[in-house]
Scaffold this motif. Structure first.
Motif, PDB file in Angstrom:
ATOM      1  N   LEU A   1      11.080 -12.399   0.355  1.00 58.02           N
ATOM      2  CA  LEU A   1       9.643 -12.173   0.324  1.00 58.02           C
ATOM      3  C   LEU A   1       9.209 -11.259   1.470  1.00 58.02           C
ATOM      4  O   LEU A   1       8.406 -10.347   1.269  1.00 58.02           O
ATOM      5  CB  LEU A   1       8.891 -13.500   0.383  1.00 58.02           C
ATOM      6  CG  LEU A   1       7.368 -13.395   0.386  1.00 58.02           C
ATOM      7  CD1 LEU A   1       6.866 -12.666  -0.865  1.00 58.02           C
ATOM      8  CD2 LEU A   1       6.738 -14.766   0.497  1.00 58.02           C
ATOM      9  N   ARG A   2       9.725 -11.478   2.653  1.00 58.04           N
ATOM     10  CA  ARG A   2       9.354 -10.642   3.796  1.00 58.04           C
ATOM     11  C   ARG A   2       9.709  -9.178   3.559  1.00 58.04           C
ATOM     12  O   ARG A   2       8.897  -8.280   3.825  1.00 58.04           O
ATOM     13  CB  ARG A   2      10.041 -11.153   5.062  1.00 58.04           C
ATOM     14  CG  ARG A   2       9.401 -12.412   5.583  1.00 58.04           C
ATOM     15  CD  ARG A   2      10.043 -13.103   6.723  1.00 58.04           C
ATOM     16  NE  ARG A   2      11.082 -12.477   7.482  1.00 58.04           N
ATOM     17  CZ  ARG A   2      11.892 -13.141   8.305  1.00 58.04           C
ATOM     18  NH1 ARG A   2      11.764 -14.448   8.444  1.00 58.04           N
ATOM     19  NH2 ARG A   2      12.815 -12.526   8.987  1.00 58.04           N
TER      20      ARG A   2
ATOM     21  N   LEU B   1       7.224  -7.764   0.964  1.00 59.84           N
ATOM     22  CA  LEU B   1       5.892  -7.557   1.525  1.00 59.84           C
ATOM     23  C   LEU B   1       5.879  -6.363   2.473  1.00 59.84           C
ATOM     24  O   LEU B   1       4.936  -5.570   2.481  1.00 59.84           O
ATOM     25  CB  LEU B   1       5.410  -8.817   2.245  1.00 59.84           C
ATOM     26  CG  LEU B   1       5.019  -9.998   1.359  1.00 59.84           C
ATOM     27  CD1 LEU B   1       4.681 -11.213   2.205  1.00 59.84           C
ATOM     28  CD2 LEU B   1       3.861  -9.634   0.440  1.00 59.84           C
ATOM     29  N   HIS B   2       6.925  -6.227   3.265  1.00 55.47           N
ATOM     30  CA  HIS B   2       7.014  -5.091   4.190  1.00 55.47           C
ATOM     31  C   HIS B   2       7.067  -3.777   3.407  1.00 55.47           C
ATOM     32  O   HIS B   2       6.385  -2.801   3.746  1.00 55.47           O
ATOM     33  CB  HIS B   2       8.227  -5.245   5.102  1.00 55.47           C
ATOM     34  CG  HIS B   2       8.187  -4.339   6.283  1.00 55.47           C
ATOM     35  ND1 HIS B   2       8.720  -3.081   6.262  1.00 55.47           N
ATOM     36  CD2 HIS B   2       7.649  -4.523   7.503  1.00 55.47           C
ATOM     37  CE1 HIS B   2       8.537  -2.510   7.433  1.00 55.47           C
ATOM     38  NE2 HIS B   2       7.888  -3.369   8.217  1.00 55.47           N
TER      39      HIS B   2
ATOM     40  N   ALA C   1       5.794  -3.272   0.584  1.00 49.68           N
ATOM     41  CA  ALA C   1       4.471  -3.072  -0.015  1.00 49.68           C
ATOM     42  C   ALA C   1       3.431  -2.648   1.018  1.00 49.68           C
ATOM     43  O   ALA C   1       2.263  -2.442   0.684  1.00 49.68           O
ATOM     44  CB  ALA C   1       4.022  -4.355  -0.720  1.00 49.68           C
TER      45      ALA C   1
ATOM     46  N   PHE D   1       2.608  -4.347   3.958  1.00 45.71           N
ATOM     47  CA  PHE D   1       2.019  -5.421   4.761  1.00 45.71           C
ATOM     48  C   PHE D   1       2.782  -5.584   6.069  1.00 45.71           C
ATOM     49  O   PHE D   1       4.006  -5.495   6.100  1.00 45.71           O
ATOM     50  CB  PHE D   1       2.044  -6.752   3.994  1.00 45.71           C
ATOM     51  CG  PHE D   1       1.143  -6.757   2.794  1.00 45.71           C
ATOM     52  CD1 PHE D   1      -0.227  -6.873   2.941  1.00 45.71           C
ATOM     53  CD2 PHE D   1       1.670  -6.639   1.520  1.00 45.71           C
ATOM     54  CE1 PHE D   1      -1.063  -6.878   1.829  1.00 45.71           C
ATOM     55  CE2 PHE D   1       0.856  -6.645   0.406  1.00 45.71           C
ATOM     56  CZ  PHE D   1      -0.515  -6.767   0.559  1.00 45.71           C
TER      57      PHE D   1
ATOM     58  N   LEU E   1      -0.405 -13.101   8.242  1.00 45.05           N
ATOM     59  CA  LEU E   1      -1.020 -11.777   8.155  1.00 45.05           C
ATOM     60  C   LEU E   1      -2.413 -11.854   8.791  1.00 45.05           C
ATOM     61  O   LEU E   1      -3.410 -12.105   8.096  1.00 45.05           O
ATOM     62  CB  LEU E   1      -1.135 -11.316   6.701  1.00 45.05           C
ATOM     63  CG  LEU E   1       0.200 -11.099   5.990  1.00 45.05           C
ATOM     64  CD1 LEU E   1       0.530 -12.267   5.097  1.00 45.05           C
ATOM     65  CD2 LEU E   1       0.182  -9.821   5.226  1.00 45.05           C
TER      66      LEU E   1
ATOM     67  N   VAL F   1       6.033 -11.234  -6.148  1.00 46.01           N
ATOM     68  CA  VAL F   1       5.552 -10.428  -5.027  1.00 46.01           C
ATOM     69  C   VAL F   1       4.290  -9.658  -5.416  1.00 46.01           C
ATOM     70  O   VAL F   1       3.356  -9.549  -4.614  1.00 46.01           O
ATOM     71  CB  VAL F   1       6.655  -9.476  -4.508  1.00 46.01           C
ATOM     72  CG1 VAL F   1       6.099  -8.483  -3.515  1.00 46.01           C
ATOM     73  CG2 VAL F   1       7.790 -10.277  -3.894  1.00 46.01           C
ATOM     74  N   GLU F   2       4.223  -9.168  -6.640  1.00 44.75           N
ATOM     75  CA  GLU F   2       3.006  -8.485  -7.100  1.00 44.75           C
ATOM     76  C   GLU F   2       1.820  -9.442  -7.085  1.00 44.75           C
ATOM     77  O   GLU F   2       0.728  -9.079  -6.640  1.00 44.75           O
ATOM     78  CB  GLU F   2       3.209  -7.919  -8.503  1.00 44.75           C
ATOM     79  CG  GLU F   2       4.101  -6.708  -8.549  1.00 44.75           C
ATOM     80  CD  GLU F   2       4.403  -6.239  -9.966  1.00 44.75           C
ATOM     81  OE1 GLU F   2       3.785  -6.766 -10.927  1.00 44.75           O
ATOM     82  OE2 GLU F   2       5.258  -5.357 -10.103  1.00 44.75           O
TER      83      GLU F   2
ATOM     84  N   ILE G   1       1.469 -12.126  -5.231  1.00 45.43           N
ATOM     85  CA  ILE G   1       1.162 -12.447  -3.837  1.00 45.43           C
ATOM     86  C   ILE G   1       0.387 -11.296  -3.203  1.00 45.43           C
ATOM     87  O   ILE G   1      -0.624 -11.509  -2.520  1.00 45.43           O
ATOM     88  CB  ILE G   1       2.454 -12.742  -3.057  1.00 45.43           C
ATOM     89  CG1 ILE G   1       3.119 -13.998  -3.614  1.00 45.43           C
ATOM     90  CG2 ILE G   1       2.177 -12.889  -1.572  1.00 45.43           C
ATOM     91  CD1 ILE G   1       4.585 -14.131  -3.265  1.00 45.43           C
ATOM     92  N   SER G   2       0.838 -10.070  -3.439  1.00 39.34           N
ATOM     93  CA  SER G   2       0.155  -8.893  -2.886  1.00 39.34           C
ATOM     94  C   SER G   2      -1.284  -8.821  -3.381  1.00 39.34           C
ATOM     95  O   SER G   2      -2.203  -8.549  -2.599  1.00 39.34           O
ATOM     96  CB  SER G   2       0.896  -7.614  -3.280  1.00 39.34           C
ATOM     97  OG  SER G   2       2.183  -7.592  -2.737  1.00 39.34           O
TER      98      SER G   2
ATOM     99  N   ILE H   1      -3.343 -11.506  -1.588  1.00 44.10           N
ATOM    100  CA  ILE H   1      -3.636 -11.169  -0.189  1.00 44.10           C
ATOM    101  C   ILE H   1      -4.853 -10.259  -0.112  1.00 44.10           C
ATOM    102  O   ILE H   1      -5.746 -10.453   0.711  1.00 44.10           O
ATOM    103  CB  ILE H   1      -2.412 -10.505   0.482  1.00 44.10           C
ATOM    104  CG1 ILE H   1      -1.284 -11.530   0.648  1.00 44.10           C
ATOM    105  CG2 ILE H   1      -2.790  -9.896   1.829  1.00 44.10           C
ATOM    106  CD1 ILE H   1       0.051 -10.929   1.073  1.00 44.10           C
TER     107      ILE H   1
END
Length: 152
Positions: free
Chosen positions: A28-29, A32-33, A35, A37, A54, A128-129, A131-132, A135
């Motif tokens: 996940l990290r 996200l990175h 993407a 974040f 975040l 991940v999509e 979650i993004s 956020i």
């Protein structure tokens, strides 16, 4: 069902299970990175030491293992056959502690996300999509995981 290994081996195996930098968390990290974040890790000043923080979005994310944090209805959420009373009490404490931390974080003005291990096992891109999107959305709470109706 009896354990297939002796007590010393089981103890060693259980002691090797980590709470930080787990495979689902690393996955996940990285995503996200990629993407865009930027985040902090395991902030000890926050209740529950969230896995991902975040600050820009006032968001914390917990990456929970389905077994340890009792993802209800999940295939990976089983109870060991031996010493069941011990495990039941341990799991109850874990779940109660998780609830308490979420409440404390919400009261402090944080948005809280829970990402279950199974969501990252099955289709991490979709997870991940989601979650993004969450956020960026401003919604107060987010949870993702796979629960199969046949497993209930």
């Amino acid at each position: 069902m009896a354990d297939i290994v002796d007590a010393a081996t089981r103890s060693r195996m259980m002691s090797e299970i980590r709470g930080k930098n787990t495979r689902p968390e690393l996955l996940l990290r990285k995503a996200l990175h990629r993407a865009g974040f930027r985040f902090r890790l395991h902030d000890a000043t926050l209740p529950g030491k969230p896995d991902i923080v975040l600050p820009k979005y006032r968001v914390v994310i917990f990456v929970h293992g389905c077994f340890w944090h009792r993802h209800e209805g999940c295939h990976w959420c089983s109870v060991p056959g031996s010493n069941a009373d011990f495990w039941s009490k341990k799991f109850e404490k874990n779940v109660e502690r998780d609830r308490r931390h979420v409440t404390q974080l919400k009261q402090a003005g944080w948005r809280v996300g829970t990402v279950w291990e199974c969501a990252l096992r099955s289709n991490s891109t979709s997870a991940v999509e989601s979650i993004s999107d969450w956020i960026r959305s401003g919604e107060p709470r987010f949870e993702t995981g796979i629960v199969r109706s046949s497993d209930r």
